[in-house]
Design a protein around this motif. Structure first.
Motif, PDB file in Angstrom:
ATOM      1  N   SER A   3       3.759  -3.571   4.417  1.00  0.00           N
ATOM      2  CA  SER A   3       3.863  -2.489   3.439  1.00  0.00           C
ATOM      3  C   SER A   3       5.139  -2.619   2.667  1.00  0.00           C
ATOM      4  O   SER A   3       6.168  -3.027   3.195  1.00  0.00           O
ATOM      5  CB  SER A   3       3.816  -1.135   4.144  1.00  0.00           C
ATOM      6  N   ASN A 132      -2.621   6.723  -9.611  1.00  0.00           N
ATOM      7  CA  ASN A 132      -3.745   6.300  -8.767  1.00  0.00           C
ATOM      8  C   ASN A 132      -4.878   7.326  -8.803  1.00  0.00           C
ATOM      9  O   ASN A 132      -6.067   6.955  -8.871  1.00  0.00           O
ATOM     10  CB  ASN A 132      -3.282   6.120  -7.323  1.00  0.00           C
ATOM     11  N   SER A 334      -5.255  -9.531  -5.689  1.00  0.00           N
ATOM     12  CA  SER A 334      -5.088  -8.145  -5.258  1.00  0.00           C
ATOM     13  C   SER A 334      -3.763  -7.619  -5.769  1.00  0.00           C
ATOM     14  O   SER A 334      -2.772  -8.349  -5.784  1.00  0.00           O
ATOM     15  CB  SER A 334      -5.126  -8.041  -3.731  1.00  0.00           C
ATOM     16  N   SER A 335      -3.739  -6.361  -6.166  1.00  0.00           N
ATOM     17  CA  SER A 335      -2.509  -5.782  -6.693  1.00  0.00           C
ATOM     18  C   SER A 335      -2.449  -4.296  -6.391  1.00  0.00           C
ATOM     19  O   SER A 335      -3.468  -3.602  -6.413  1.00  0.00           O
ATOM     20  CB  SER A 335      -2.410  -6.004  -8.204  1.00  0.00           C
ATOM     21  N   ARG A 336      -1.233  -3.823  -6.125  1.00  0.00           N
ATOM     22  CA  ARG A 336      -0.990  -2.388  -6.014  1.00  0.00           C
ATOM     23  C   ARG A 336      -0.644  -1.790  -7.379  1.00  0.00           C
ATOM     24  O   ARG A 336      -0.509  -0.570  -7.503  1.00  0.00           O
ATOM     25  CB  ARG A 336       0.157  -2.121  -5.037  1.00  0.00           C
ATOM     26  N   SER A 340      -4.558   0.317 -10.510  1.00  0.00           N
ATOM     27  CA  SER A 340      -5.068   0.474  -9.149  1.00  0.00           C
ATOM     28  C   SER A 340      -5.397   1.930  -8.853  1.00  0.00           C
ATOM     29  O   SER A 340      -4.768   2.852  -9.374  1.00  0.00           O
ATOM     30  CB  SER A 340      -4.039  -0.048  -8.150  1.00  0.00           C
ATOM     31  N   GLY A 343      -3.240   1.884  -3.076  1.00  0.00           N
ATOM     32  CA  GLY A 343      -3.236   0.688  -2.256  1.00  0.00           C
ATOM     33  C   GLY A 343      -3.531  -0.520  -3.118  1.00  0.00           C
ATOM     34  O   GLY A 343      -3.291  -0.554  -4.330  1.00  0.00           O
ATOM     35  N   TYR A 344      -4.072  -1.571  -2.483  1.00  0.00           N
ATOM     36  CA  TYR A 344      -4.468  -2.769  -3.224  1.00  0.00           C
ATOM     37  C   TYR A 344      -5.837  -2.570  -3.867  1.00  0.00           C
ATOM     38  O   TYR A 344      -6.754  -2.025  -3.249  1.00  0.00           O
ATOM     39  CB  TYR A 344      -4.552  -3.973  -2.288  1.00  0.00           C
ATOM     40  N   ASP A 373      -6.896   0.302   0.605  1.00  0.00           N
ATOM     41  CA  ASP A 373      -6.574  -1.109   0.397  1.00  0.00           C
ATOM     42  C   ASP A 373      -7.839  -1.948   0.353  1.00  0.00           C
ATOM     43  O   ASP A 373      -8.649  -1.932   1.290  1.00  0.00           O
ATOM     44  CB  ASP A 373      -5.671  -1.626   1.531  1.00  0.00           C
ATOM     45  N   THR A 375      -8.614  -6.004  -0.474  1.00  0.00           N
ATOM     46  CA  THR A 375      -7.878  -7.231  -0.752  1.00  0.00           C
ATOM     47  C   THR A 375      -8.598  -8.429  -0.139  1.00  0.00           C
ATOM     48  O   THR A 375      -9.690  -8.301   0.411  1.00  0.00           O
ATOM     49  CB  THR A 375      -6.435  -7.119  -0.224  1.00  0.00           C
TER      50      THR A 375
END
Length: 667
Positions: A3, A132, A334-336, A340, A343-344, A373, A375
């Motif tokens: 994290s 988000n 994958s990206s935060r 987004s 999460g990812y 997440d 990913t």
């Protein structure tokens, strides 16, 4: 999965008596992302003092980060009084709701705090969670029509399973797992990662996993990253660096050799492509705190790796990780960051050779991405894999398989129990999630329609107002080296399995609703003949009259029609003599020209029949050329099913329509 959330600011900003309550060690563990360690410190404090709202708040954060969202939300609700000490409470509470896909509750909760009430250290987290939530409101209401399935209990457990790679035939899998009791406990309070492997059975269900020999350390974190070169080369993550191994003749793996990208920082993931000449990888080498960026590098003419360059158009201020390049050239990561949902998220892009840059990344949307997440995405034609912490899993993180469509063309016959008597003119209806779909069987009981896959649906057949068949079915798709979507149903007996298995050739251009398959065979099927049908058709008992050519009277000749068997294009021997006579006439009279026209019955799709007409006229054309006819004397054309000379409602009528006609072309 490390994290990037840093909690040192909490020590500076929260106005409580943390030290007096011995919470400072829990804060320190949380700063390192050691959630289980922190929980081990917090739970005794909560047990001793159930009114310690700060400890409950911190425990709720830890449960959120480990995807135990029901426990987190419960603790947040029990500790709302702590929001009086820190409005930041509502930011973390909103995140828990968001990850649990309770978007309305998340939005209502984040609105309880104003940004100006937060310290400068806390505002970026507030802005991120707010963004988000808005992205989730954008993507969640418009999910793609695809199928996402958990790999099941032989792979996924109540622990963590992720970072999967599959074999070239896509029937074997390597992945990493963190499970209680399988390895020593790492500094973060969880068991060390172990690399496991499993195989598929004949119906694409996964057998029980086993440790991968040589890669199942109990004292270090290790994960598979890429498997390529006909499954002979394996890249793995080991203790924050990346290594490459080769499979030996005895099936074991060679020792790990370090990749040239390893640094003193965290190097998490790499993907080699372009025939081994290019690599994209993720590293936090240029950051003082954990923040993964994507880099690209290429080999020079001598085969040596060049200098890596950051992919600036894709990197964000938060983690960008897990690169994968599919066979069609699409790059997934994958990206935060970007847009987004929390999460990812998985993003896709392509390299633009004109600009020398990657196109703006696109969020793959729901249901591939959810607020938690998502990913380690890998794409193979019509299906893909990903690791996800979505709430419905077996544990904290599970591995899922994605079929990139949700329905398929299915065809076959409705028959009586004897297997040869068709159920003709029956209305076939599928009742699925998207409403009813209907078709009608022909005189051979043949049907063709689109049905839902990988979920239960009701199939019903009605004849003359009476329901003669009604049963639930589920269609399972097996990716193989052939198309086989034929399925017969039998009325009035127990011959029908609830689960239907169909086979498809996997590919990026796969259209499951319009597959290049031949119509179902009607060999041996005996349709019921009624007087009404006989009166309607009344076909000639003998071969249709041949066309009289418009040639000089002394050279009058009948040009033949050449008839073909169902779905065939080879010339039957009975027509050779008449074709020889026609060829002799054309050789003798070089000024004569003839049209060679291919025809079919109306069975099958138009594109298929057009091609079948071409195959038929090509056979006749080549035969005439072989007998000395000048190619300039011949023209060709396919009419497919468009110009029948008899009905298409009977076997006899369709037999007359499957033909090649020879006709003179006027000067």
């Amino acid at each position: 999965m490390k994290s990037a959330i840093i909690f040192s600011f909490l020590l500076l900003c929260l106005t409580t008596v943390s030290q007096a309550q011995n919470l400072n060690k829990a804060y320190a563990a949380m700063e390192e992302g050691d959630w289980e360690v922190a929980l081990g410190m917090l739970e005794p404090i909560i047990k001793k003092n159930a009114k310690n709202n700060e400890a409950k708040f911190l425990a709720a954060i830890c449960h959120t980060e480990r995807y135990r969202l029901e426990e987190a939300i419960s603790l947040f609700n029990e500790s709302t009084a702590f929001a009086q000490d820190s409005p930041y409470f509502w930011v973390k509470f909103a995140k828990a709701y968001l990850l649990n896909e309770q978007i309305d509750e998340a939005e209502q909760t984040i609105q309880k705090v104003r940004m100006q009430d937060l310290d400068d250290f806390l505002r970026p987290d507030y802005l991120l969670v707010s963004s988000n939530i808005q992205n989730a409101k954008k993507y969640l209401p418009n999910p793609r029509d695809i199928i996402i399935k958990n790999l099941g209990p032989n792979i996924n457990t109540d622990g963590n399973e992720y970072s999967q790679v599959v074999t070239g035939d896509q029937r074997g899998i390597y992945f990493t797992a963190r499970r209680k009791g399988t390895a020593k406990v790492a500094d973060d309070g969880e068991a060390y990662e172990q690399v496991l492997t499993a195989d598929m059975n004949d119906i694409d269900e996964w057998d029980k996993d086993n440790p991968l020999e040589g890669f199942a350390s109990t004292t270090a974190n290790e994960a598979p990253i890429q498997l390529f070169n006909n499954d002979s080369t394996l890249i793995t993550f080991y203790d924050e660096d990346l290594f490459i191994s080769q499979k030996k003749k005895d099936g074991t793996w060679s020792k790990r050799d370090a990749l040239p990208i390893n640094s003193k920082r965290w190097d998490s993931h790499a993907f080699i492509y372009n025939n081994g000449n290019s690599m994209i990888y993720a590293s936090d080498i240029n950051h003082e705190v954990e923040n993964l960026d994507l880099y690209i590098m290429h080999k020079d003419e001598k085969g040596k790796w060049g200098k890596p360059a950051p992919i600036t158009e894709l990197n964000t201020p938060v983690n960008d990780d897990a690169p994968f390049v599919a066979e069609d050239g699409t790059f997934y990561f994958s990206s935060r960051g970007h847009d987004s949902m929390g999460g990812y998220d998985i993003f896709s892009t392509k390299y633009d050779s004109a600009t020398g840059k990657f196109n703006a990344p696109e969020n793959m949307g729901a249901p591939i991405n959810l607020p938690n997440d998502d990913t380690f995405f890998t794409m193979y034609g019509g299906f893909a894999y990903l690791s996800s912490s979505r709430p419905e899993g077996y544990g904290q993180v599970d591995i899922y398989r994605i079929i990139m469509f949700n329905q398929s063309q299915i065809q076959g016959k409705f028959l009586e129990c004897d297997g040869v008597t068709p159920v003709a003119n029956a209305t076939i209806t599928v009742e699925g999630e998207d409403g009813p779909i209907s078709t009608t069987t022909d005189e051979y009981g043949v049907y063709k329609m689109v049905m839902p896959i990988e979920r239960s649906f009701d199939l019903r057949a009605v004849l003359n107002g009476e329901t003669i068949y009604e049963k639930k079915h589920t269609i399972r798709v097996l990716f193989r080296d052939q198309f086989d979507v034929d399925q017969n149903f039998y009325v009035g007996c127990e011959k029908n399995d609830e689960t239907i298995y169909v086979k498809m050739i996997n590919g990026f251009d796969l259209d499951p609703t319009n597959l290049p398959v031949d119509p179902p065979s009607i060999e041996g099927i005996k349709p019921k003949v009624t007087e009404e049908v006989v009166e309607e058709v009344a076909p000639p008992a003998e071969e249709p009259k041949e066309i009289i050519a418009a040639v000089p009277a002394e050279k009058k000749i009948k040009l033949p029609n050449v008839f073909f068997d169902f779905d065939k294009h080879n010339i039957k021997s009975e027509f050779f003599q008449r074709l020889n006579e026609a060829a002799a006439l054309l050789v003798e009279n070089r000024d004569l020209r003839v049209m060679v026209a291919g025809h079919t019955d109306e069975y099958g799709t138009n594109p298929y029949n057009v091609a079948l007409g071409i195959r038929r006229y090509t056979e006749v054309y080549n035969y005439l050329i072989s007998k000395g006819v000048n190619p300039s004397q011949l023209e060709v054309k396919t009419f497919s099913e468009d110009t029948p000379i008899a009905t298409n409602y009977t076997i006899e009528g369709r037999a007359f329509n499957r033909r090649v006609e020879l006709s003179f072309i006027e000067k």
